[in-house]
Design a protein around this motif. Sequence first.
Motif, PDB file in Angstrom:
ATOM      1  N   PRO A 216       0.993   3.641   8.635  1.00  6.42           N
ATOM      2  CA  PRO A 216       0.213   3.215   7.463  1.00  6.42           C
ATOM      3  C   PRO A 216      -0.414   1.848   7.687  1.00  6.42           C
ATOM      4  CG  PRO A 216       2.569   2.984   7.046  1.00  6.42           C
ATOM      5  CD  PRO A 216       2.446   3.646   8.382  1.00  6.42           C
TER       6      PRO A 216
ATOM      7  N   ALA B  21      -6.077   7.661   4.390  1.00  7.07           N
ATOM      8  CA  ALA B  21      -4.769   8.281   4.187  1.00  7.07           C
ATOM      9  C   ALA B  21      -4.867   9.528   3.321  1.00  7.07           C
ATOM     10  CB  ALA B  21      -3.794   7.274   3.576  1.00  7.07           C
TER      11      ALA B  21
ATOM     12  N   HIS C 175      -0.038  11.680   5.679  1.00  6.83           N
ATOM     13  CA  HIS C 175       0.177  10.864   4.481  1.00  6.83           C
ATOM     14  C   HIS C 175       1.114  11.589   3.522  1.00  6.83           C
ATOM     15  CE1 HIS C 175      -0.630   8.017   1.293  1.00  6.83           C
ATOM     16  NE2 HIS C 175      -1.023   8.994   0.496  1.00  6.83           N
TER      17      HIS C 175
END
Length: 785
Positions: A346, A374, A380
């Motif tokens: 991330p 994402a 994700h």
Amino acid sequence: MDPLPQAPNTVTTSDTGPPPPGLHARLLEGSVDCIKVLDLEGRLLAMNTGGLRALEICDLAPLVGSRWTEFWHGADREAAAAAVATARGGGRGHFVGYFPTTQTRRPAWWDVLVSPLLDAAGQPEQLLAVSREVTHWKHSDELLRAIIAGTAGVTGTAFFRSLVRHLAEGLHVRWVFVAECLPNLRARSLAFWQDHGFGPDFEYALPGTPCLEVARGRTCHVPDRLAEVFPEDRGMIAMGTVSYLGVPLLRSDRRIIGHLVVFDDKPMPADPLALSVMETFAARAGAELERQQADEEVRRLGDEREALLQVNRAIGHHLHRDELFGALAGCLQSVVPTDRFGIELPMEGDQLQGHILTPSGRGPSATQPTVLPAEGTACHWVMQRREWFVASSREALRTRFPVTFQVMQRDGMESLCALPLVTGERCRGALFFMAAAAGAYDRLGRAWLEQVAGAVAVALDDCLAHEEVRQLRDQLAVENAYLQEEIRAEHDFTEIVGQSSPLRQVLRQVEQVAATDSTVLINGETGTGKELIARAIHDRSSRRRRPLVKVNCGAISAGLVESELFGHLKGAFTGALNARDGRFKVADGGTIFLDEVGELPLETQVKLLRVLQEQEFEPIGSSHTIKVNVRIIAATNRDLRAAVAEGKFRGDLFYRLNVFPIQLPPLRERVADIPMLVSFFLQRLARKCGKSLKRVSGGNHVPPDGLSLAGQHPRTAERARTRRGALGRAGPGSHRGLRLASPASRADRAARTGADGARLRAAADRVVARVAGACDRSCRFSEGS
């Protein structure tokens, strides 16, 4: 084998009486066996009607008197002659021979028994040859022998290939294959025979095909018109198939694991022999497939244990991201079926940074970084839910994860497996695998891969922690170098001295704006303390734990100011021997002070405007955008509004900088602070010289001209301090006779400001002389001071 229990002339009667007249003749004529009467030399004398029909003989007359043994060929003729000789001697001769029918030439095998017909004296008078067709039995026997001989000494793939070949030859069909059942109603061929050779293996979906019935545990036989029964089976129909026979393959626990199939382009009537042979060898194929799967499972477990060991070794030896990821690629490439795999991490801004692992077999190699939004990605979702995700085909992702679908479509990938990398309460990222084949991860060993994911998560956690430590270390090194530059530049202002009303107004503004992140523009003449005010704002803000980075825009050449502010890559321009971080990156999280901002070139002003608006920039020679969180305090001694009107300064940049303007008053507008400044500078000078100065006496008088000179330039008192450094030793308390006068009126100051330079230098000499007199030394106010 004795097809007739008794010869015709030896049939006995029962105790109930003689048989009806003609019964024996009717029995002989109606028998399906071929019954022939021979003389003792083996010449044909007679044959029953059933025999004529079986041999497809229309007229027996031309054959009467012919030697029966001449009808046979090769070894069968020798066997027939031996049987005749045995019967002529009173015994029974027996053999099995091949003799095709006379009209259609249909292949046929016969079980033949030759026995004597005795006269009244019990001596052989004639011979009786009885033949029963055993083609079905012979065919079955030969087929079984051929298949057993072809498959007995082989295992694994060789067994399946030999099986389909001999089945095709024995059953006289064009196509035979054996297949293994896969998840999601799919199957994969293990061996395929077509016409006169092996065809390529294939994988296919079961719905719509007769193989689906077989996979459910039922034998499926379609004798003709396959296209009408299974119109959705386009593959077989396109091959011209009209008939089909398939039987299931079973494990020892009766679970269905595959099927054995024969199909042809001509009708295939029900044949108990063919079905029996298929069932027999389906059982053998099921056992072989079960053994093969068990062997593969053992090898897979061994490979998985070795890979897990290698992963743990890699964790202990690699703390750099590229090295770690490259080592992981080498560990996993031989165990997990994959064409493309990597790790997603991330990032800020709701993005994912992907590291595509590239196993090269030559040791750790650099990964290929990518950046994706994402939202719309399977990774994700995996990181948010901390659950596995497996897709057999990319089409299943089109609506749910459109970004992942587009990536897989672009790269030609069909299957996906993604799993979270969790350590403790944190999910560091996601590990993903992609394959070009459909359903590649439907049977993946989850227990083992969860161990791998756990180990990779720990390694990634350590790697990222060391990265953060290295970044902080490098940041501290850069900040330390900057602070050392500050010290070397003698930026030793530590306090703001004064209590005048204009100064208090400025300090109130400082307190007001410090708690915010607003951009501040400090206006004031040179030497009015703009940097001190910038430091005061920073020290009272929430960013005080991060550095205040100062850039004197007027002291940097126009060609280097952009590099100084935003940094550059190695080789970005001539002389860029090493990469360098710009001041904005050094100030990330803190404050940057742009002194003399009005001196910036117009092209640099454009980049500065973008930083103000977007908090991002690109170093020279790089296309990678760096985001920063920096508060900007600018200062100038120029009238920027006039510069904007003249086209020397961008109006939009001035608008962004002038959010909170602070106007610093010159010292001439706060004369009341001069006594405090004099005391401050003298005490600091005394400390530097190792002297003691308890107070500054107000008994002596400083001429108004001295105050006027100090008000002309705020650093006059600092220059006086510098002169004092050139003076010799002075005893303790030597400054007690210095008196500071009250400030003169503004009109008087203005008049004195307009006096000629000689008068100002004389006044300055008198001020210095008084101070020097206290130290028993003399000096003069030199030119340029």
